[in-house]
Each structure stands twice: as C-alpha cells, then as structure tokens.
Design an enzyme around this catalytic site. Structure first.
Site, PDB file in Angstrom:
ATOM      1  N   LYS A 125       1.114  -1.896  -0.024  1.00  0.00           N
ATOM      2  CA  LYS A 125       0.071  -0.135   0.084  1.00  0.00           C
ATOM      3  C   LYS A 125       0.802   1.383  -0.254  1.00  0.00           C
ATOM      4  CE  LYS A 125      -3.997  -2.636   2.624  1.00  0.00           C
ATOM      5  NZ  LYS A 125      -4.765  -3.321   3.253  1.00  0.00           N
ATOM      6  N   GLN A 166      -5.105  -1.605   9.609  1.00  0.00           N
ATOM      7  CA  GLN A 166      -4.769  -2.799   8.890  1.00  0.00           C
ATOM      8  C   GLN A 166      -5.408  -3.530   9.540  1.00  0.00           C
ATOM      9  OE1 GLN A 166      -2.807  -3.623   5.434  1.00  0.00           O
ATOM     10  NE2 GLN A 166      -3.930  -5.652   5.940  1.00  0.00           N
ATOM     11  N   ASP A 180     -11.180   2.258   3.294  1.00  0.00           N
ATOM     12  CA  ASP A 180     -11.836   1.262   3.097  1.00  0.00           C
ATOM     13  C   ASP A 180     -12.682   0.770   3.170  1.00  0.00           C
ATOM     14  OD1 ASP A 180      -9.989  -0.436   3.160  1.00  0.00           O
ATOM     15  OD2 ASP A 180      -9.232  -0.204   5.423  1.00  0.00           O
TER      16      ASP A 180
END
Ligand code: NAP
Length: 287
Positions: free
Chosen positions: A54, A98, A121
C-alpha cells in the site's frame, strides 16, 4: 469457447497512471499532496506485506503515505488515541487500519473512530448505509475494483443475473450492493445455500468470494458467463483462486486469473478512494 482473461495487473497499471494525473492536479490546486495514514498494529507477516504494498502504491501515485507501526502489546486506548489524532489532522485525507488486529483489540470500536469522510476502506456503517441507499459514498476496495474491471471490459450489467458466492462485509455484501446499483438481478449465496450449483449455473456474472481453492467447477458455470474470482488461497506454496480456472475458462466468456486478476485492483482502488476522499474534503471546505 475459451474465455478472455481479464488482466488485473495491466488495468491496475493504467488506472494508477490516470490516478497520478489526478493527484498531481490536486497538489497543484491545493498546495499539498493527497495523504493516506496507514496504521499497522503487531507483526502479522501477511499484514506487513499488504502495508508495504500500500505504501509503495502511494509512492507510485504521488500520494503521501504516513505509516504508523505499533507494537503487538499496544492497548486499545493507545490505538484509539492515534486514530483520533489522525481523524482530527486536517492534512490526513484517508485512514486505514490494517486488519486483522492483535487479539484483545476491539476492531469495530477502532474502525468507527475513522470519520466516514476519511474511511478509504469503505467499512464505516455510514458509508455502508450510503452504499445501500445509493448515495455518494466510499465503497469497499475489492468489490469496487471488480466493478472497474467489468466497466473496463464494457460488460453489460443492467438486467443481468449476478450470483455472488460469499456474504462477507468486505466482499460479498458490498459487491451485491454495487451490482444492484447498476440494475443487475442479484443473488447472494453462502454456506447454508441449498442447490448452490443450480443457482451458480443461472449466473450471467458469477463472483466467487469464498476462500476455498477451486471450489467453483466448470459444471457450476453457464456457457458464456463472466466469472470473477476474488479468492486467494495458498496451496502448496502457490496462490489459487476459488475457481477451477483451467476448466472454467473453457466455458466462460470472461474470467479473472489468480494471481493477477482482482488482487492488483484492490490496492489501486484503495489509492483511488484516498484521492476521492481528499477531493471531497476540499470541496466540502469550499461549500
Ligand atoms: P469470508 O469472510 O471468510 O467469507 C467467506 C464466505 O464464503 C462466507 O459468506 C461463507 O458463508 C461463504 N462460504 C464458505 N463456504 C461455503 C460453501 N461451501 N458454499 C457456499 N458459500 C460458502 O471471506 P472474505 O473476506 O469474503 O474473502 C473471500 C476470499 O476472497 C478469500 O479467499 C480472501 O482471501 C479473498 N479476498 C481477496 C481479496 C483481493 O484483494 N483479491 C480481498 C478480500 C478477500 P457463511 O457466511 O455462511 O459462512
């Protein structure tokens, strides 16, 4: 008939080039870079790899990454303090925590501290609700990436029967909402579904998000169907999808490979979501 293989890697590379133009235009307009904060708690090796990818993705698309690596023994209070500070930091456009978090940390409470406008997200209940209501939102990256693939191939969605195997909050449910938004007739299947094979055989678009290697076999697929394989399974050190690729590709019209299909589009969509959040935040300031 042998299916056209949808090359997620190539599409991801093209999408990143276009995104870099957008983030560069953003920087010129607002005098700062689009910024993504990535929070990693603990030492899960798979999470380390995802976070590294990422951050590399940010660097490749002119997004400023802020990486926070917290030790395994981080308390809920410490993790919440960091997310709250990032939520209040005007220079941060997106926050990503995460998953999975180490045992003992409350994932739901932590994720809900990310304001919806920084929720890259698309996991926040407000964003999930807006998706279902058909309003402007940020949607989960993997299903959004699948939509980009379908659009890029000009695959008709309206009026088609889409069958999704898997009902997770991250993939199956948002996938269903996105396909419904584009007027597909959507069926969601899961482990309690009866006659799974018959239902899959009716699909014009079949999305497999199960987590079981080569679960979808050729006898479950209609001739000419579009088959999207979200699954990532490690078998004898090799990555396998949820679809029996070699046999299904002889029946489908389009198919995504594993690796090199949906996977590369997921991180690229995260980067796109970050840019979207940055633009919306700046627009909201000028309203
Ligand atoms: P998940 O939360 O474990 O959900 C799996 C779903 O499959 C559940 O809804 C489950 O049903 C259903 N299922 C399991 N066995 C089944 C069976 N025998 N028949 C029908 N349905 C069955 O998984 P996920 O997070 O959605 O991920 C799915 C797969 O996609 C995994 O391989 C994951 O690694 C991969 N993935 C890939 C990406 C990417 O970037 N490419 C991103 C996310 C996930 P129940 O709800 O009834 O248990």
């Amino acid at each position: 008939m042998s299916a056209k293989i949808i090359d997620g890697k190539a599409l991801s590379a093209r999408t990143r080039e276009e995104l870099k133009e957008k983030t560069t235009a953003f920087e010129q307009k607002y005098g700062r870079k689009v910024c993504l904060a990535v929070v990693l708690v603990g030492n899960d090796p798979a999470s380390e790899v995802y976070v590294r990818n990422k951050i590399r993705g940010c660097e490749a698309t002119n997004i400023k990454p802020l990486a926070y690596r917290l030790p395994e023994e981080t308390t809920q209070k410490e993790a919440e303090e960091l997310v709250r500070a990032l939520a209040e930091d005007d220079g941060v456009d997106g926050i990503l925590v995460q998953l999975p978090l180490p045992a003992g940390l409350d994932e739901i409470r932590l994720l809900e501290l990310i304001p919806p406008e920084k929720d890259v997200d698309g996991f926040h209940p407000v964003n999930v609700g807006n998706l279902l209501l058909g309003r402007e939102t940020v949607a989960s990256c993997t299903p959004m990436g699948v939509m980009t693939m379908l659009h890029d191939e000009n695959i008709e969605i309206c009026g088609k029967h889409a069958v999704i195997v898997g009902r997770s909050n991250i993939v199956g449910k948002p996938m269903a909402a996105l396909l419904l938004r584009e007027s597909a007739t959507v069926t969601i299947c899961h482990s309690k579904t009866k006659n799974l094979k018959d239902i899959c055989k009716q699909a014009d678009i079949l999305v497999a998000a199960i987590g079981k290697a080569e679960f979808i076999t050729a006898d479950m697929v209609k001739e000419g169907a579009v088959v999207i394989d979200v699954g990532i399974n490690r078998v004898d050190g090799k990555l396998k999808g949820d679809v029996d690729f070699e046999n299904v590709k002889e029946k489908a019209s389009y198919i995504t490979p594993v690796p090199g299909g949906v996977g590369p589009m997921t991180i690229t969509t995260l980067l796109e979501n970050t840019c979207l959040c940055a633009e919306r935040r700046e627009n909201a300031k000028n309203r």
